[in-house]
Motif scaffolding. Structure first.
Motif, short mmCIF file in Angstrom:
data_model
loop_
_atom_site.label_atom_id
_atom_site.label_comp_id
_atom_site.label_asym_id
_atom_site.label_seq_id
_atom_site.Cartn_x
_atom_site.Cartn_y
_atom_site.Cartn_z
N SER A 1 -5.49 1.06 -5.80
CA SER A 1 -6.47 0.43 -6.68
C SER A 1 -7.85 0.38 -6.03
O SER A 1 -8.86 0.17 -6.72
CB SER A 1 -6.02 -0.99 -7.04
OG SER A 1 -5.97 -1.82 -5.89
N ARG A 2 -7.92 0.60 -4.73
CA ARG A 2 -9.20 0.54 -4.01
C ARG A 2 -9.75 1.92 -3.71
O ARG A 2 -10.95 2.17 -3.86
CB ARG A 2 -9.02 -0.24 -2.71
CG ARG A 2 -10.30 -0.38 -1.91
CD ARG A 2 -10.09 -1.24 -0.68
NE ARG A 2 -11.32 -1.38 0.08
CZ ARG A 2 -11.42 -2.02 1.26
NH1 ARG A 2 -10.33 -2.59 1.77
NH2 ARG A 2 -12.56 -2.08 1.89
N TYR A 3 -8.88 2.82 -3.28
CA TYR A 3 -9.32 4.17 -2.90
C TYR A 3 -8.89 5.13 -4.00
O TYR A 3 -7.79 5.68 -3.98
CB TYR A 3 -8.72 4.56 -1.56
CG TYR A 3 -8.98 3.53 -0.48
CD1 TYR A 3 -10.27 3.25 -0.05
CD2 TYR A 3 -7.93 2.81 0.08
CE1 TYR A 3 -10.51 2.29 0.92
CE2 TYR A 3 -8.16 1.85 1.05
CZ TYR A 3 -9.45 1.59 1.46
OH TYR A 3 -9.68 0.64 2.41
N LYS A 4 -9.75 5.32 -4.98
CA LYS A 4 -9.36 6.01 -6.21
C LYS A 4 -9.68 7.49 -6.20
O LYS A 4 -9.28 8.21 -7.13
CB LYS A 4 -10.02 5.33 -7.40
CG LYS A 4 -9.54 3.90 -7.60
CD LYS A 4 -10.04 3.30 -8.89
CE LYS A 4 -9.46 1.92 -9.11
NZ LYS A 4 -9.89 1.34 -10.40
N THR A 5 -10.36 7.97 -5.19
CA THR A 5 -10.59 9.41 -5.09
C THR A 5 -9.83 9.96 -3.89
O THR A 5 -9.50 9.24 -2.94
CB THR A 5 -12.08 9.74 -4.92
OG1 THR A 5 -12.52 9.30 -3.61
CG2 THR A 5 -12.92 9.07 -5.99
N ALA B 1 -9.76 9.37 3.90
CA ALA B 1 -10.54 8.74 4.97
C ALA B 1 -9.94 7.39 5.36
O ALA B 1 -9.81 7.08 6.55
CB ALA B 1 -11.99 8.59 4.53
N ALA B 2 -9.59 6.59 4.37
CA ALA B 2 -9.04 5.26 4.66
C ALA B 2 -7.66 5.36 5.31
O ALA B 2 -7.35 4.63 6.26
CB ALA B 2 -8.95 4.45 3.37
N ARG B 3 -6.82 6.28 4.81
CA ARG B 3 -5.47 6.42 5.36
C ARG B 3 -5.53 6.90 6.80
O ARG B 3 -4.81 6.38 7.67
CB ARG B 3 -4.69 7.41 4.49
CG ARG B 3 -3.22 7.65 4.83
CD ARG B 3 -2.37 6.44 4.53
NE ARG B 3 -2.16 5.61 5.71
CZ ARG B 3 -1.56 4.42 5.66
NH1 ARG B 3 -1.11 3.93 4.53
NH2 ARG B 3 -1.42 3.71 6.77
N GLY C 1 0.78 -1.23 0.00
CA GLY C 1 0.00 0.00 0.00
C GLY C 1 0.81 1.27 0.00
O GLY C 1 1.73 1.45 -0.79
N THR C 2 0.49 2.16 0.93
CA THR C 2 1.06 3.50 0.96
C THR C 2 1.58 3.82 2.36
O THR C 2 1.29 3.12 3.33
CB THR C 2 0.00 4.54 0.56
OG1 THR C 2 -1.11 4.46 1.46
CG2 THR C 2 -0.49 4.29 -0.86
N ALA C 3 2.31 4.92 2.45
CA ALA C 3 2.93 5.30 3.72
C ALA C 3 1.90 5.87 4.69
O ALA C 3 0.90 6.46 4.29
CB ALA C 3 4.01 6.34 3.46
N ARG C 4 2.18 5.72 5.95
CA ARG C 4 1.38 6.38 6.97
C ARG C 4 1.65 7.88 6.93
O ARG C 4 2.71 8.32 6.50
CB ARG C 4 1.68 5.80 8.36
CG ARG C 4 3.09 6.02 8.82
CD ARG C 4 3.42 5.21 10.07
NE ARG C 4 2.59 5.59 11.21
CZ ARG C 4 2.54 4.89 12.35
NH1 ARG C 4 3.25 3.78 12.48
NH2 ARG C 4 1.78 5.29 13.34
N ALA C 5 0.68 8.64 7.43
CA ALA C 5 0.79 10.09 7.34
C ALA C 5 0.45 10.77 8.66
O ALA C 5 0.05 11.93 8.68
CB ALA C 5 -0.12 10.61 6.23
#
Length: 296
Positions: free
Chosen positions: A234-238, A244-246, A174-178
């Protein structure tokens, strides 16, 4: 910038203790390279430091007969100490990072109650701004500001290779925490869009790999692969869905075990604290500063 210069040779050094990926990026024809995000070994249980990771890089550079143009950090790391000063001492090459490190210095100097700590980035030989260029032999590199994970995060694009640090991980991670001080999921989204807008042939190299499900370590991906299969992208495209998910995910995460140890070293350019009168060095740990995460 849309035109890529030729492909550099990229050699990775994986530190299993921290999941960190360190890179030597070279123009073999010119016998010139840069080192990106080197690790200075540290054991938090004993307080012991050593130089195994950095010495592996030194051995490789010597074996290849490379001169080192730059020792580069992408941001002040929260999970390992930077080996940049050690490598500079051994190699004589200049240390550099992004000019945005001053924002992180201001935050953490306050957290550590260091009112006299220099907060101007003078701990590095050079500070890069977005759009700055540099040379690696016959290769051209340039800098992107990629905030979100931290205020200071930058991406180095060298030829057709982009070193995207802790912004986007391998697709199954996925992606990095923020949620670190100064972090922002909204800024992370914008930074990722800029990275994914690079020319499609760009090779992406991540800053960490934690080998989910016990797979082998990996470090390289493509823009197409990230867009199609990254478990977040690929799941959170906006923008709204991703933020919100991050933020929901980050609220459950414990802080990295070395964040309070590492930031005081890395905002000082990777230098350990000066020895006190008894000859020993001491780290300073603020109490009750950070959240431990609701899912811990």
């Amino acid at each position: 910038m849309t035109t890529l210069s030729p492909s550099p040779e990229v050699t990775v050094f994986h530190d299993k203790r921290t999941g960190s990926l360190q890179y030597v990026v070279a123009d073999p024809a010119a016998k010139t390279c840069v080192i990106i995000d080197p690790v200075y070994d540290y054991d938090e249980k004993s307080g012991q430091t050593w130089t195994e990771n950095a010495d592996r890089i030194l051995g490789f550079v010597a074996e290849r007969g490379y001169s080192v143009a730059w020792i580069l950090d992408t941001h002040p790391h929260a999970d390992h100490f930077s080996a940049a000063p050690y490598l500079k001492e051994k190699l004589g090459a200049p240390m550099a990072t992004g000019a945005y490190v001053t924002g992180v210095q201001k935050l953490w100097a306050d957290f550590y109650n260091w009112p006299d700590f220099p907060q101007d980035g003078s701990q590095w030989d050079h500070l890069f701004h977005a759009g700055d260029t540099f040379s690696v032999g016959g290769l051209t590199g340039y800098v992107m500001h990629s905030p979100g994970h931290t205020l200071a995060s930058i991406t180095y694009v060298i030829g057709d290779a982009a070193f995207i640090h802790d912004t986007i991980f391998q697709p199954d991670s996925g992606t990095a925490r923020a949620d670190f001080p100064g972090g922002s999921a909204a800024a992370l989204w914008e930074s990722m869009q800029a990275i994914l807008a690079l020319p499609p042939e760009t090779r992406l190299f991540t800053g960490h790999d934690y080998m989910p499900a016990g797979r082998d370590v990996t470090w390289q991906s493509s823009i197409a692969e990230q867009l199609a299969t990254n478990v977040h992208l690929s799941r959170y495209k906006t923008r709204e869905d991703f933020i919100a998910a991050r933020e929901a995910r980050d609220a459950t995460l414990p802080m990295p075990k070395l964040i309070l140890h590492a930031l005081q070293v890395n905002i000082n350019g990777g230098r350990l604290p000066a020895p006190e009168a008894n000859g020993r060095r001491y780290l300073k740990i603020p109490v009750d500063l950070l959240s431990r995460g609701s899912g811990e």
